[in-house]
Design a protein around this motif. Structure first.
Motif, PDB file in Angstrom:
ATOM      1  N   PHE A  48      53.813   2.139  21.974  1.00 34.29           N
ATOM      2  CA  PHE A  48      52.735   1.942  21.005  1.00 34.29           C
ATOM      3  C   PHE A  48      53.324   2.130  19.613  1.00 34.29           C
ATOM      4  CE2 PHE A  48      50.059   2.829  24.670  1.00 34.29           C
ATOM      5  CZ  PHE A  48      48.911   2.081  24.433  1.00 34.29           C
ATOM      6  N   ILE A  49      53.052   1.215  18.709  1.00 31.59           N
ATOM      7  CA  ILE A  49      53.443   1.416  17.316  1.00 31.59           C
ATOM      8  C   ILE A  49      52.177   1.439  16.478  1.00 31.59           C
ATOM      9  CG2 ILE A  49      53.914  -1.069  16.944  1.00 31.59           C
ATOM     10  CD1 ILE A  49      56.167   0.005  14.971  1.00 31.59           C
ATOM     11  N   ASP A  50      51.957   2.577  15.807  1.00 25.77           N
ATOM     12  CA  ASP A  50      50.713   2.791  15.077  1.00 25.77           C
ATOM     13  C   ASP A  50      50.917   2.535  13.589  1.00 25.77           C
ATOM     14  OD1 ASP A  50      47.847   4.032  15.183  1.00 25.77           O
ATOM     15  OD2 ASP A  50      48.867   5.002  13.506  1.00 25.77           O
ATOM     16  N   ASN A  51      50.029   1.709  13.030  1.00 23.71           N
ATOM     17  CA  ASN A  51      50.131   1.275  11.641  1.00 23.71           C
ATOM     18  C   ASN A  51      49.113   2.027  10.773  1.00 23.71           C
ATOM     19  OD1 ASN A  51      51.798  -0.316  10.104  1.00 23.71           O
ATOM     20  ND2 ASN A  51      50.635  -2.191  10.373  1.00 23.71           N
ATOM     21  N   GLU A  52      49.310   3.345  10.668  1.00 26.19           N
ATOM     22  CA  GLU A  52      48.480   4.222   9.836  1.00 26.19           C
ATOM     23  C   GLU A  52      47.011   4.216  10.266  1.00 26.19           C
ATOM     24  OE1 GLU A  52      48.333   5.419   5.108  1.00 26.19           O
ATOM     25  OE2 GLU A  52      48.021   3.320   5.656  1.00 26.19           O
ATOM     26  N   SER A  53      46.765   4.554  11.518  1.00 29.76           N
ATOM     27  CA  SER A  53      45.386   4.676  11.994  1.00 29.76           C
ATOM     28  C   SER A  53      44.701   5.859  11.317  1.00 29.76           C
ATOM     29  CB  SER A  53      45.347   4.865  13.510  1.00 29.76           C
ATOM     30  OG  SER A  53      45.733   3.695  14.183  1.00 29.76           O
ATOM     31  N   SER A  54      43.408   5.695  11.031  1.00 29.07           N
ATOM     32  CA  SER A  54      42.622   6.776  10.434  1.00 29.07           C
ATOM     33  C   SER A  54      41.667   7.395  11.447  1.00 29.07           C
ATOM     34  CB  SER A  54      41.845   6.252   9.226  1.00 29.07           C
ATOM     35  OG  SER A  54      40.988   5.177   9.599  1.00 29.07           O
ATOM     36  N   ASP A  55      41.700   6.922  12.683  1.00 27.06           N
ATOM     37  CA  ASP A  55      40.844   7.492  13.726  1.00 27.06           C
ATOM     38  C   ASP A  55      41.709   8.321  14.681  1.00 27.06           C
ATOM     39  OD1 ASP A  55      42.231   5.613  15.149  1.00 27.06           O
ATOM     40  OD2 ASP A  55      40.485   4.420  15.739  1.00 27.06           O
ATOM     41  N   ARG A  56      41.306   8.444  15.937  1.00 26.42           N
ATOM     42  CA  ARG A  56      42.009   9.294  16.907  1.00 26.42           C
ATOM     43  C   ARG A  56      43.056   8.545  17.725  1.00 26.42           C
ATOM     44  NH1 ARG A  56      39.099  10.624  20.834  1.00 26.42           N
ATOM     45  NH2 ARG A  56      40.284  12.487  21.439  1.00 26.42           N
ATOM     46  N   THR A  57      43.467   7.367  17.268  1.00 21.04           N
ATOM     47  CA  THR A  57      44.414   6.566  18.051  1.00 21.04           C
ATOM     48  C   THR A  57      45.696   7.340  18.345  1.00 21.04           C
ATOM     49  OG1 THR A  57      43.562   4.491  17.133  1.00 21.04           O
ATOM     50  CG2 THR A  57      45.751   4.443  18.110  1.00 21.04           C
ATOM     51  N   VAL A  58      46.313   7.927  17.326  1.00 19.79           N
ATOM     52  CA  VAL A  58      47.576   8.644  17.508  1.00 19.79           C
ATOM     53  C   VAL A  58      47.400   9.821  18.457  1.00 19.79           C
ATOM     54  CG1 VAL A  58      49.327  10.047  16.352  1.00 19.79           C
ATOM     55  CG2 VAL A  58      48.545   7.905  15.306  1.00 19.79           C
ATOM     56  N   GLU A  59      46.329  10.570  18.293  1.00 12.26           N
ATOM     57  CA  GLU A  59      46.053  11.708  19.167  1.00 12.26           C
ATOM     58  C   GLU A  59      45.921  11.272  20.624  1.00 12.26           C
ATOM     59  OE1 GLU A  59      42.354  14.829  19.965  1.00 12.26           O
ATOM     60  OE2 GLU A  59      42.529  13.821  18.025  1.00 12.26           O
ATOM     61  N   ILE A  60      45.226  10.162  20.838  1.00 10.11           N
ATOM     62  CA  ILE A  60      45.023   9.662  22.197  1.00 10.11           C
ATOM     63  C   ILE A  60      46.349   9.204  22.804  1.00 10.11           C
ATOM     64  CG2 ILE A  60      43.984   7.780  23.523  1.00 10.11           C
ATOM     65  CD1 ILE A  60      41.557   8.017  21.620  1.00 10.11           C
ATOM     66  N   VAL A  61      47.144   8.478  22.031  1.00 10.00           N
ATOM     67  CA  VAL A  61      48.431   8.003  22.549  1.00 10.00           C
ATOM     68  C   VAL A  61      49.364   9.174  22.839  1.00 10.00           C
ATOM     69  CG1 VAL A  61      50.459   6.608  22.051  1.00 10.00           C
ATOM     70  CG2 VAL A  61      48.202   5.765  21.406  1.00 10.00           C
ATOM     71  N   LYS A  62      49.354  10.190  21.988  1.00 10.89           N
ATOM     72  CA  LYS A  62      50.182  11.377  22.248  1.00 10.89           C
ATOM     73  C   LYS A  62      49.768  12.049  23.555  1.00 10.89           C
ATOM     74  CE  LYS A  62      51.648  12.713  17.590  1.00 10.89           C
ATOM     75  NZ  LYS A  62      51.583  13.772  16.549  1.00 10.89           N
ATOM     76  N   GLY A  63      48.472  12.064  23.833  1.00 12.05           N
ATOM     77  CA  GLY A  63      48.009  12.624  25.096  1.00 12.05           C
ATOM     78  C   GLY A  63      48.544  11.833  26.279  1.00 12.05           C
ATOM     79  N   MET A  64      48.560  10.508  26.169  1.00  9.50           N
ATOM     80  CA  MET A  64      49.116   9.680  27.238  1.00  9.50           C
ATOM     81  C   MET A  64      50.611   9.913  27.371  1.00  9.50           C
ATOM     82  SD  MET A  64      47.075   6.048  27.024  1.00  9.50           S
ATOM     83  CE  MET A  64      47.473   5.698  25.304  1.00  9.50           C
ATOM     84  N   CYS A  65      51.305  10.099  26.249  1.00 14.63           N
ATOM     85  CA  CYS A  65      52.751  10.366  26.285  1.00 14.63           C
ATOM     86  C   CYS A  65      53.041  11.654  27.054  1.00 14.63           C
ATOM     87  CB  CYS A  65      53.306  10.469  24.868  1.00 14.63           C
ATOM     88  SG  CYS A  65      53.347   8.918  23.945  1.00 14.63           S
ATOM     89  N   ALA A  66      52.180  12.656  26.873  1.00 12.02           N
ATOM     90  CA  ALA A  66      52.382  13.928  27.561  1.00 12.02           C
ATOM     91  C   ALA A  66      52.207  13.792  29.069  1.00 12.02           C
ATOM     92  CB  ALA A  66      51.415  14.974  27.005  1.00 12.02           C
ATOM     93  N   ARG A  67      51.358  12.865  29.481  1.00  9.27           N
ATOM     94  CA  ARG A  67      51.076  12.684  30.910  1.00  9.27           C
ATOM     95  C   ARG A  67      52.005  11.689  31.589  1.00  9.27           C
ATOM     96  NH1 ARG A  67      45.907  12.442  28.548  1.00  9.27           N
ATOM     97  NH2 ARG A  67      45.825  10.172  28.882  1.00  9.27           N
ATOM     98  N   ASP A  68      52.538  10.733  30.818  1.00  6.43           N
ATOM     99  CA  ASP A  68      53.343   9.661  31.417  1.00  6.43           C
ATOM    100  C   ASP A  68      54.572   9.415  30.550  1.00  6.43           C
ATOM    101  OD1 ASP A  68      54.416   7.350  32.512  1.00  6.43           O
ATOM    102  OD2 ASP A  68      52.479   6.365  32.789  1.00  6.43           O
ATOM    103  N   PRO A  69      55.770   9.747  31.029  1.00  8.92           N
ATOM    104  CA  PRO A  69      56.993   9.574  30.226  1.00  8.92           C
ATOM    105  C   PRO A  69      57.315   8.109  29.928  1.00  8.92           C
ATOM    106  CG  PRO A  69      57.539  10.188  32.486  1.00  8.92           C
ATOM    107  CD  PRO A  69      56.054  10.345  32.351  1.00  8.92           C
ATOM    108  N   ARG A  70      56.674   7.191  30.640  1.00 11.71           N
ATOM    109  CA  ARG A  70      56.932   5.768  30.364  1.00 11.71           C
ATOM    110  C   ARG A  70      56.274   5.318  29.062  1.00 11.71           C
ATOM    111  NH1 ARG A  70      54.681   3.222  35.877  1.00 11.71           N
ATOM    112  NH2 ARG A  70      52.923   4.482  35.111  1.00 11.71           N
ATOM    113  N   ILE A  71      55.319   6.096  28.569  1.00 12.56           N
ATOM    114  CA  ILE A  71      54.593   5.725  27.350  1.00 12.56           C
ATOM    115  C   ILE A  71      55.231   6.411  26.145  1.00 12.56           C
ATOM    116  CG2 ILE A  71      52.372   5.779  26.161  1.00 12.56           C
ATOM    117  CD1 ILE A  71      51.007   5.676  28.866  1.00 12.56           C
TER     118      ILE A  71
END
Length: 334
Positions: A48-71
């Protein structure tokens, strides 16, 4: 010493997902990609490449990263636009092939298995082509104008309704990165490489959530940037205008000579010739200046596409496909 991830440890395919304010779609698109890639037995990872999101996108993706090393996640320092940010992710991908798509389900995950199958069969580039979609009169006009100008002035012909959604072999990505484009119009650069391209038409699905980030002005800016980035002929257009004004100048000069011999008023003919001669010199200067700008651009393009604020789940020795020429020795999907 330049450390690179061993080939056997690299994924077969990396899926790059561009996002900005996609908290409503991030988890759903990741789940859909995982399901489709697992269905064809692909060894894959997701960036995922985030282009300065102002919502919870980064937080959500970080949560997926913690659960799945492929992300994985790349967080940009600011919004770098719709061309530079997705392309940076593609260059940083580690797979032997790269799939690029958006997070909002406008690029259908259902096509991913067919992309992989065709790439495995030896096709270096496979693109999804959106079927004709309904849009407003103004947006349709801008889109038609963009394609018409590309056909007329472009150095190569882009594929209508191709957004860049598709799969590209590592050698294609490497060839495009070596062009060092500061504003990469990626779907045009795919054509410029000259590699074989297969097309798969698909109907544009409805958005799963959120709102489109595009409007008339962003689409117009994208079209103009794409045209400017893929057309050297456009910079030479003033030279053609100068040639036409030169012909008019010559015609008016001949008209002044004819009027003088015929005993008619020749002053207006001469005035018109002088006026058109000035336009000839002006457009000639602009045309030569444009050619020089193009030459300077070709020789000095050397700037990063984005600046990264943070990376998540990238091993220290993870190296992008584009900078891994040893793939050609080890063999790729094509």
């Amino acid at each position: 010493m330049n450390m690179t991830l061993p080939l056997k440890s690299r994924p077969e395919v990396t899926v790059c997902i561009a996002c900005r304010n996609e908290e409503a779609n991030a988890e759903a698109i990741a789940a859909a990609v995982c399901e489709k890639m697992e269905s064809v037995g692909a060894d894959f990872d997701i960036i995922f490449i985030d282009n300065e999101s102002s919502d919870r996108t980064v937080e959500i993706v970080k949560g997926m990263c913690a659960r799945d090393p492929r992300i994985k996640l790349i967080k940009n320092t600011r919004n770098y636009g719709q061309m530079r940010s997705p392309t940076h992710a593609i260059y940083e991908a580690g797979g032997r092939a790269v799939i690029s798509m958006c997070a909002d389900f406008q690029d259908s995950p259902d096509l991913l298995p067919e992309f992989v199958r065709r790439w495995r069969a030896g096709v270096p580039i496979v693109l999804g082509i959106r079927e004709r979609e309904k849009s407003g009169l103004i947006l349709s006009a801008v889109r038609s104008m963009s394609y018409a100008m590309q056909r007329r002035f472009g150095d190569y012909q882009i594929i209508p309704n191709a957004t860049g959604f598709g799969i590209y072999d590592a050698k294609v990505v490497r060839a495009i990165e070596q062009l060092n484009e500061p504003e990469p119009f990626f779907r045009g650069l795919l054509v410029e490489t000259g590699y074989k391209i297969e097309q798969i038409p698909f109907a544009r699905p409805p958005r799963a959530g959120g709102r489109s980030k595009n409007n008339f002005f962003t689409l117009l800016d994208f079209a103009l940037n794409g045209l400017a980035g893929s057309s050297g002929n456009l910079l030479r257009a003033p030279l053609y205008v100068a040639f036409l004004f030169g012909l008019l100048t010559a015609a008016c000069m001949l008209g002044a000579v004819w009027a003088a011999f015929a005993g008619q008023s020749w002053q207006l003919w001469l005035f018109a010739a002088m006026l058109e001669g000035q336009f000839t010199l002006l457009f000639l200067f602009l045309g030569l200046l444009g050619v020089q700008v193009k030459l300077i651009s070709d020789r000095t393009r050397n700037q990063p596409l984005v600046l990264e604020e943070e990376r998540v789940n990238f091993p220290p020795d993870y190296k992008g496909t584009a900078s891994t020429p040893e793939y050609e020795k080890a063999g790729t999907g094509v």
